[in-house]
Design a protein around this motif. Structure first.
Motif, mmCIF file in Angstrom:
data_model
loop_
_atom_site.group_PDB
_atom_site.id
_atom_site.type_symbol
_atom_site.label_atom_id
_atom_site.label_comp_id
_atom_site.label_asym_id
_atom_site.label_seq_id
_atom_site.Cartn_x
_atom_site.Cartn_y
_atom_site.Cartn_z
ATOM 1 N N ILE A 74 0.840 -1.193 0.000
ATOM 2 C CA ILE A 74 0.000 0.000 0.000
ATOM 3 C C ILE A 74 0.876 1.244 0.000
ATOM 4 O O ILE A 74 1.843 1.314 0.771
ATOM 5 C CB ILE A 74 -0.912 0.026 1.247
ATOM 6 N N PRO A 75 0.576 2.239 -0.833
ATOM 7 C CA PRO A 75 1.313 3.511 -0.743
ATOM 8 C C PRO A 75 1.151 4.114 0.651
ATOM 9 O O PRO A 75 0.039 4.139 1.190
ATOM 10 C CB PRO A 75 0.649 4.380 -1.814
ATOM 11 N N PRO A 76 2.232 4.586 1.259
ATOM 12 C CA PRO A 76 2.149 5.132 2.630
ATOM 13 C C PRO A 76 1.104 6.234 2.791
ATOM 14 O O PRO A 76 0.466 6.330 3.840
ATOM 15 C CB PRO A 76 3.562 5.649 2.883
ATOM 16 N N MET A 77 0.916 7.054 1.752
ATOM 17 C CA MET A 77 -0.038 8.154 1.870
ATOM 18 C C MET A 77 -1.479 7.649 1.999
ATOM 19 O O MET A 77 -2.348 8.355 2.520
ATOM 20 C CB MET A 77 0.080 9.086 0.671
ATOM 21 N N TYR A 78 -1.756 6.425 1.538
ATOM 22 C CA TYR A 78 -3.095 5.866 1.659
ATOM 23 C C TYR A 78 -3.319 5.187 3.007
ATOM 24 O O TYR A 78 -4.468 4.872 3.346
ATOM 25 C CB TYR A 78 -3.353 4.861 0.528
ATOM 26 N N VAL A 79 -2.239 4.949 3.735
ATOM 27 C CA VAL A 79 -2.362 4.351 5.069
ATOM 28 C C VAL A 79 -2.625 5.428 6.119
ATOM 29 O O VAL A 79 -3.307 5.197 7.116
ATOM 30 C CB VAL A 79 -1.091 3.553 5.425
ATOM 31 N N LYS A 80 -2.104 6.617 5.881
ATOM 32 C CA LYS A 80 -2.166 7.704 6.859
ATOM 33 C C LYS A 80 -3.572 7.971 7.387
ATOM 34 O O LYS A 80 -3.742 8.197 8.596
ATOM 35 C CB LYS A 80 -1.581 8.975 6.232
ATOM 36 N N ALA A 90 3.011 0.026 16.779
ATOM 37 C CA ALA A 90 1.783 -0.743 16.964
ATOM 38 C C ALA A 90 0.599 -0.059 16.287
ATOM 39 O O ALA A 90 -0.238 -0.718 15.642
ATOM 40 C CB ALA A 90 1.514 -0.928 18.463
ATOM 41 N N ILE A 91 0.531 1.257 16.407
ATOM 42 C CA ILE A 91 -0.567 2.004 15.779
ATOM 43 C C ILE A 91 -0.440 1.944 14.259
ATOM 44 O O ILE A 91 -1.445 1.794 13.552
ATOM 45 C CB ILE A 91 -0.561 3.465 16.272
ATOM 46 N N ASP A 92 0.784 2.051 13.750
ATOM 47 C CA ASP A 92 0.991 1.982 12.297
ATOM 48 C C ASP A 92 0.608 0.608 11.750
ATOM 49 O O ASP A 92 -0.024 0.509 10.688
ATOM 50 C CB ASP A 92 2.450 2.293 11.962
ATOM 51 N N ALA A 93 0.994 -0.458 12.451
ATOM 52 C CA ALA A 93 0.654 -1.808 12.003
ATOM 53 C C ALA A 93 -0.851 -2.021 12.005
ATOM 54 O O ALA A 93 -1.417 -2.653 11.098
ATOM 55 C CB ALA A 93 1.337 -2.847 12.901
ATOM 56 N N GLU A 94 -1.534 -1.475 13.002
ATOM 57 C CA GLU A 94 -2.992 -1.573 13.055
ATOM 58 C C GLU A 94 -3.621 -0.828 11.877
ATOM 59 O O GLU A 94 -4.580 -1.314 11.260
ATOM 60 C CB GLU A 94 -3.494 -0.987 14.374
ATOM 61 N N ARG A 106 -6.018 1.120 -3.233
ATOM 62 C CA ARG A 106 -5.125 0.911 -4.381
ATOM 63 C C ARG A 106 -3.810 0.338 -3.896
ATOM 64 O O ARG A 106 -3.287 0.753 -2.850
ATOM 65 C CB ARG A 106 -4.881 2.229 -5.120
ATOM 66 N N PHE A 107 -3.278 -0.594 -4.660
ATOM 67 C CA PHE A 107 -2.076 -1.302 -4.242
ATOM 68 C C PHE A 107 -0.953 -1.131 -5.260
ATOM 69 O O PHE A 107 -1.187 -0.779 -6.421
ATOM 70 C CB PHE A 107 -2.386 -2.790 -4.039
ATOM 71 N N VAL A 108 0.246 -1.396 -4.801
ATOM 72 C CA VAL A 108 1.441 -1.311 -5.633
ATOM 73 C C VAL A 108 1.836 -2.719 -6.067
ATOM 74 O O VAL A 108 1.877 -3.642 -5.241
ATOM 75 C CB VAL A 108 2.608 -0.668 -4.850
ATOM 76 N N ALA A 109 2.105 -2.890 -7.352
ATOM 77 C CA ALA A 109 2.513 -4.201 -7.859
ATOM 78 C C ALA A 109 3.880 -4.572 -7.291
ATOM 79 O O ALA A 109 4.778 -3.736 -7.193
ATOM 80 C CB ALA A 109 2.564 -4.187 -9.383
ATOM 81 N N ILE A 110 4.025 -5.832 -6.913
ATOM 82 C CA ILE A 110 5.286 -6.306 -6.343
ATOM 83 C C ILE A 110 6.313 -6.441 -7.466
ATOM 84 O O ILE A 110 6.076 -7.121 -8.467
ATOM 85 C CB ILE A 110 5.088 -7.653 -5.632
#
Length: 340
Positions: A74-80, A90-94, A106-110
């Protein structure tokens, strides 16, 4: 209780994992040392694993895929937006665990190892080009202090540095001549390394069939084509050409509201390196069009008549990005008759 979804907050040595069940009940949120990471996932049944697309993410994604897990980056900006108050592993992993389950995420291709290897050529070349530019600016500014003017352009500066390294001595004190000689030698060495990377990229371009396909698109050379292949692979992670152009930041920012459509400047939110290569390629194509207008398409000639050159190059880069996506996904060379 069986874990169905795990969010992983990557780091250098200590990773944080957050796992939930099918009923979205939290069953684990714990740190793992680097040496424990793979052994921990080996003991789990195949599950959905979410990670931010950051340093080492593609490596760990490949490793976990081998173990049978479904990995999504996942792009970091979409996790924020899913991060609750405060900041911790712990909060970031959640938040990652929450984001990876969203249906519209939206996901990033491996990337494969081959893609990352090719991309390392581009990253190293880009680093050396920036260092060379910095050194050129420093050298031009230094000699200007003594009233010596070096004309603009890479060839002029390289020619000046080459003359100095071959023994030309300026009418300056010994200390100044020594400094200029050292800088000139360093510039020539950097320039040689940059040329090596460019030749290596041209060699790769000859060997890769997909790069050869992209080079049939006007304004797309060996460097641009290989960078696109290294970054997006076959391009099937994008639904259409416009989505790819938007990913590059070449589409207008949409600020519509209340039924009124309002488009702004291009977003510049995507891959800066690829966007720069495409715009530079289109700039070269504009220069060729002005010298030989009979070789250009009607659309391009009409665009240059109506718009300034810089606006035209960005519009052409947008259109070229869409053509690139079509060429990649259809696995067919560019047909100029379609775009005239």
């Amino acid at each position: 209780m069986q874990v169905t979804t795990i969010g992983v907050d990557l780091a250098k040595n200590v990773f944080q994992v957050h796992g939930i069940t099918e009923s979205e009940e939290v069953v684990l949120n714990r740190p793992l040392r680097r040496a424990q990471f793979l052994s921990f996932f080996e003991k789990l049944d195949p599950c959905l694993v979410g990670m931010e697309s950051c340093s080492s993410a593609h490596h760990w994604a490949r490793e976990l895929t081998v173990l049978g897990h479904e990995v999504r980056l996942i792009p970091p900006m979409y996790v924020k937006p899913y991060v609750k108050r405060g900041k911790s592993d712990a909060i970031d992993a959640e938040a990652i665990c929450e984001a990876v389950t969203r249906p519209t995420m939206r996901f990033v291709a491996i990337k494969t190892v081959e893609q990352q290897s090719l991309l390392s050529l581009h990253r190293a070349r880009d680093l050396l080009v920036r260092q060379r530019t910095q050194l050129i600016n420093g050298l031009r500014g230094l000699v200007a202090e003594f009233g010596i003017y070096i004309p603009r352009g890479l060839a002029r500066v390289i020619g000046f540095a080459e003359d100095i390294t071959l023994g030309e001595v300026l009418d300056l004190p010994d200390i100044a001549n020594e400094v200029i000689l050292n800088l000139s030698e360093q510039l020539m060495a950097l320039h040689k390394r940059v040329r090596w990377y460019e030749e290596r990229l041209k060699q790769v371009a000859k060997e890769d069939a997909r790069v050869r396909l992209l080079r049939t698109v006007p304004g797309v050379g060996a460097v641009t084509a290989s960078a696109i292949i290294a970054s997006i692979g076959d391009g099937h992670q994008f639904k259409n050409g416009r989505e790819f152009a938007a990913w590059l930041g070449l589409t207008p920012a949409n600020k519509s509201s209340g039924g009124k459509e309002k488009l702004g400047r291009i977003t510049k939110m995507g891959d800066q390196y690829l966007r720069q290569l495409l715009v530079v390629g289109m700039t070269s194509l504009v220069r060729q069009t002005r010298s030989h207008p009979e070789r250009a398409s009607k659309w391009l000639r009409s665009l240059l008549e109506r718009k300034p050159a810089r606006v035209a190059t960005v519009a052409m880069a947008n259109k070229t990005a869409r053509i690139v996506w079509a060429v990649l996904t259809r696995d067919e060379p560019y047909n100029p008759r379609v775009a005239t």
